[in-house]
Write a protein that holds these residues in place. Structure first.
Motif, short mmCIF file in Angstrom:
data_model
loop_
_atom_site.label_atom_id
_atom_site.label_comp_id
_atom_site.label_asym_id
_atom_site.label_seq_id
_atom_site.Cartn_x
_atom_site.Cartn_y
_atom_site.Cartn_z
N ILE A 43 6.48 -3.92 -15.77
CA ILE A 43 5.50 -4.98 -15.28
C ILE A 43 6.02 -6.42 -15.14
O ILE A 43 6.49 -7.08 -16.16
CB ILE A 43 4.13 -4.84 -16.16
N THR A 84 0.40 5.27 -12.93
CA THR A 84 -0.19 6.90 -12.97
C THR A 84 0.74 7.63 -12.26
O THR A 84 0.48 8.93 -12.53
CB THR A 84 -1.28 6.94 -12.15
N THR A 85 1.78 7.22 -11.73
CA THR A 85 2.76 8.26 -10.90
C THR A 85 4.14 8.42 -11.45
O THR A 85 4.79 9.35 -11.50
CB THR A 85 2.58 7.68 -9.44
N LEU A 120 2.06 4.04 -3.69
CA LEU A 120 1.77 5.40 -4.02
C LEU A 120 2.39 6.29 -3.20
O LEU A 120 2.79 7.59 -3.85
CB LEU A 120 0.16 5.48 -3.97
N ILE A 121 2.67 6.35 -1.83
CA ILE A 121 3.24 7.41 -1.02
C ILE A 121 4.47 7.68 -1.57
O ILE A 121 5.23 8.66 -1.66
CB ILE A 121 3.21 7.05 0.30
N GLN A 152 7.30 12.41 -7.45
CA GLN A 152 6.62 13.27 -8.39
C GLN A 152 6.65 14.84 -7.91
O GLN A 152 6.64 15.67 -8.49
CB GLN A 152 5.21 12.65 -8.38
N GLN A 153 6.35 14.80 -6.57
CA GLN A 153 6.43 16.19 -5.80
C GLN A 153 7.71 16.90 -6.05
O GLN A 153 7.55 18.12 -6.32
CB GLN A 153 6.10 16.02 -4.35
N ALA A 210 0.75 -1.31 -0.08
CA ALA A 210 0.13 0.20 0.14
C ALA A 210 0.98 1.33 0.14
O ALA A 210 0.28 2.36 -0.34
CB ALA A 210 -1.07 -0.12 1.26
N GLU A 213 4.67 9.12 -5.34
CA GLU A 213 3.86 10.74 -5.20
C GLU A 213 5.20 11.53 -4.67
O GLU A 213 5.31 12.57 -5.05
CB GLU A 213 2.90 10.95 -4.26
N ILE A 231 0.88 -2.02 -9.59
CA ILE A 231 1.10 -1.49 -10.98
C ILE A 231 0.41 -0.34 -11.28
O ILE A 231 1.10 0.68 -11.88
CB ILE A 231 0.97 -2.63 -12.06
N TYR A 254 -3.64 11.00 -2.30
CA TYR A 254 -2.62 10.89 -3.21
C TYR A 254 -3.49 10.19 -4.38
O TYR A 254 -3.06 10.35 -5.50
CB TYR A 254 -1.38 9.77 -2.88
N GLU A 300 -0.99 -5.70 -7.86
CA GLU A 300 -2.02 -4.81 -7.33
C GLU A 300 -1.28 -3.34 -7.38
O GLU A 300 -2.07 -2.34 -7.26
CB GLU A 300 -2.46 -4.81 -5.90
N ARG A 315 -4.37 12.69 -12.74
CA ARG A 315 -3.54 12.71 -13.72
C ARG A 315 -3.85 11.74 -14.80
O ARG A 315 -3.66 11.83 -16.21
CB ARG A 315 -1.97 12.20 -13.13
N PHE A 330 -0.84 2.04 -9.67
CA PHE A 330 -0.36 3.16 -8.97
C PHE A 330 1.07 3.65 -9.40
O PHE A 330 1.26 4.86 -9.84
CB PHE A 330 -0.05 3.19 -7.54
#
Lengths: 272, 368
Positions: A198, A191-192, A163-164, A170-171, A160, A167, A186, B277, A184, B284, A188
């Motif tokens: 893969i 998109t980021t 994404l943190i 990304q920031q 989980a 991101e 992939i 997030y 599960e 996006r 995230f």
């Protein structure tokens, strides 16, 4: 204790056989073509960008423990470490597993030694954050912001917290390359991150970067093993279809064969 | 040459270790009378021990990296200071709580183990005629010793008047101990009489009949059962009392404060970040810039609306079915394909490692 059935042993040999055969052929000099994987090409691009901008790089294997997956990740880390040594780029490797930490340390030391830049190696590049999932994510996020990394590589098993982590990169506007077998996570990464490898592409990355005959041969062997799986799926579908037309029940003898235990083959009573 | 020997040794060790695990998995549990994995749990435990030792590596790394930052007052040294302080506090509190908890369990066990002791004394007496009177006397002395901890401030079984509940548990526990002592004394007397009679019976064997043996057995059995039941009752009260003292100790409160007021909320805060997030990541990815992005967005809208009650309520009743169809027929096969590929690649990687076939990432080039 879980034990394999005789069919699993046979299937294992069917899967491993082509891998060993093509490793042998590759060692004998067989040229093996590996298709272009943009995500792996992007590794050099990301390193170059960080070096040009004078920003640090980060590489993490996430929650990966000491498994074959970690070795695949270390193959990529070795490549990045060697490039970092050559270009004198700053590299950070946040870790969440203490056992993986020791292997990561050895990999980076040897990458710097191979390039003759061992004096540039700093043990503080490898940072153990926490075994606790979100404490690791928090530490990683802080490090990415503080060090203002130019490129981030996320290779391995993630949950989980994926994404943190992504991101955070990304920031700060880092170019990010992610690779995971955790299906599960992939979406995230897709998109980021800028590039995402893969599933098995992660394992292919080492072969693609090192051109090691054993690894490239293994890739070809895996493709043949996939053909075996495809044939088995087709046989199963045919048997189920035929059985449902003939008897009205979708019985698959192939499944029965795969699940038959040793005791039914050897005729021994079932172990208690 | 030295380096080559090292490589060969590592390869042999890797192969033999891998061979064991491979055979343990593929061979049947038993081949005739031969059981291959007889010591598997012992071997697995060895690996756990190695893994546990590795935790020290993590701690050393933290101390080294942040210790240097602190000593040289590098940028962000205050963060390193807080982290090291946190590590020290957590280590001290968790370590003390562990020791305290162990001490509590040891005290409780010294009482609850009396049940097994009583069973052993009975069995030894009946089967092997080992004198039991002195052994039961020892049990009585042990109970006296436990009772003496009533006023020992360091004991988890001390008497408490702190709260009404604690006073009640204390009273119940010490009453149960008193009953236990009385029953132990009765049993001791019973053995004293029997052992005295037994000595006389040895002089006159004819007087020691089967009927008397049976009577003796029944009486002892009843006394032992009563004693063991009382041990169980007292042990239950002891557990409650020692738990009360442990939970109200400074160390347990500190541990609870650190866990419930810092660690868990901070973890939850990190987890909650995911909600924001996900929203930004979704923004996006939902921007329709290509045909693929459009398909992705369409699938996401169907799955989202099919998941929540508003979809079937305001848009279409078929949305949940459509969502299920998408997940079962499109998403699942794609996931399976990824899993197949990754599993095969993992298997190939494991074989290469097992047989030391590839250039190790841990080796320098001149080592290969």
């Amino acid at each position: 204790m879980e034990h394999a059935t005789p069919a699993v042993l046979v299937l294992m040999l069917l899967f491993v056989g082509p891998v060993l055969y093509y490793i042998w052929r590759a060692n004998k000099g067989l040229e093996i073509f590996i298709r272009r994987i943009p995500g792996i090409d992007a590794v050099d691009e990301a390193i170059g960008r960080s070096v040009e901008m004078g920003r640090a790089m980060s590489f993490t294997s996430g929650l990966t423990g000491v498994t074959p997956l970690l070795y695949a990740c270390l193959g990529v880390l070795r490549y990045i470490g060697r490039r970092a040594a050559v270009y004198k780029a700053r590299l950070f490797v946040p870790c969440s597993d203490p056992e993986a930490l020791a292997l990561t340390d050895a990999t980076l030391q040897n990458a710097y030694r191979t390039e003759g830049r061992f004096s540039s190696y700093d043990p503080a590049m490898i940072r153990f954050l926490s075994e606790e999932q979100f404490a690791f994510a928090s530490g990683y996020q802080g490090m990415i912001h503080r060090e203002n990394v130019g490129s981030a590589f996320l290779f391995g098993r993630f949950a989980a917290e994926s994404l943190i982590l992504a991101e955070a990169g990304q920031q700060v506007g880092a170019i990010q390359v992610a690779a995971t077998t955790s299906a599960e996570q992939i979406p995230f990464f897709l998109t980021t991150c800028d590039y995402t490898l893969i599933g098995e592409e992660l394992y292919a990355a080492g072969a693609y970067l090192s051109k090691d005959p054993a690894q490239t041969g293994s890739l070809r062997g895996q493709d043949f093993a996939k053909v075996v799986i495809l044939v088995l799926i087709c046989i199963g579908v045919f048997q189920a279809t035929y059985s449902s037309i003939d008897t009205g029940k979708a019985e698959v003898p192939l499944v029965k064969w795969i699940t038959s235990s040793w005791s039914s083959v050897l005729g021994d009573p079932e172990p208690k | 040459m030295k380096k080559n020997y090292r490589k060969i040794l590592i390869s042999i060790f890797t192969f033999v270790s891998g061979l064991y695990f491979f055979l343990e998995y593929v061979l049947p549990e038993k081949i005739g009378t031969f059981q291959f994995g007889l010591y598997h749990s012992h071997i697995s435990r060895g690996f756990i021990v190695v893994g546990t030792m590795a935790i020290g590596l993590g701690v050393i790394n933290i101390v080294r990296v942040h210790g240097v930052a602190l000593i040289r007052t590098r940028k962000g040294w205050i963060n390193s200071f807080v982290l090291l302080l946190g590590l020290l506090v957590m280590f001290t509190v968790e370590g003390s709580a562990f020791l305290s908890s162990e001490a509590r369990v040891t005290e409780w066990k010294s009482l609850s183990d009396l049940r097994a002791y009583s069973e052993r004394v009975r069995s030894d007496y009946i089967k092997e005629r080992i004198p039991a009177h002195a052994r039961i006397e020892l049990l009585v002395q042990h109970v006296d010793k436990i009772q003496a901890s009533k006023n020992d401030s360091s004991s988890f079984l001390r008497e408490s008047q702190d709260t009404e509940e604690a006073a009640k548990i204390s009273a119940d526990y010490y009453a149960a101990l008193e009953v236990l002592r009385t029953r132990a004394l009765s049993l001791s007397e019973l053995y004293y009489e029997r052992e005295g009679e037994g000595l006389q019976a040895e002089d006159d064997e004819s007087s020691f009949s089967l009927q008397e043996s049976l009577k003796e057995y029944t009486a002892l059995q009843a006394a032992h059962t009563a004693l063991e039941q009382q041990v169980r009752v007292a042990a239950e009260f002891a557990d409650d009392l020692s738990r009360f003292h442990y939970d109200n100790s400074g160390i347990a409160k500190s541990k609870s404060l650190l866990s419930n007021s810092f660690l868990f909320p901070l973890g939850a805060a990190m987890f909650s970040l995911l909600a924001f997030y996900i929203a930004t990541a979704a923004y996006r990815s939902f921007r329709i810039r290509s045909a693929e992005a459009f398909i992705m967005m369409l699938a996401a809208v169907i799955v989202t609306l099919g998941q929540i009650p508003h979809g079937p309520l305001y848009v279409s009743e078929d949305l949940p079915l459509l969502r299920l169809w998408l997940l079962k027929n499109l998403s699942t096969p794609a996931f399976r394909a990824i899993y197949f590929g990754a599993a095969l690649a993992g298997l190939a990687m494991a074989v290469r490692m097992w047989l030391s076939l590839e250039q190790s990432p841990l080796a320098t080039e001149d080592n290969e």
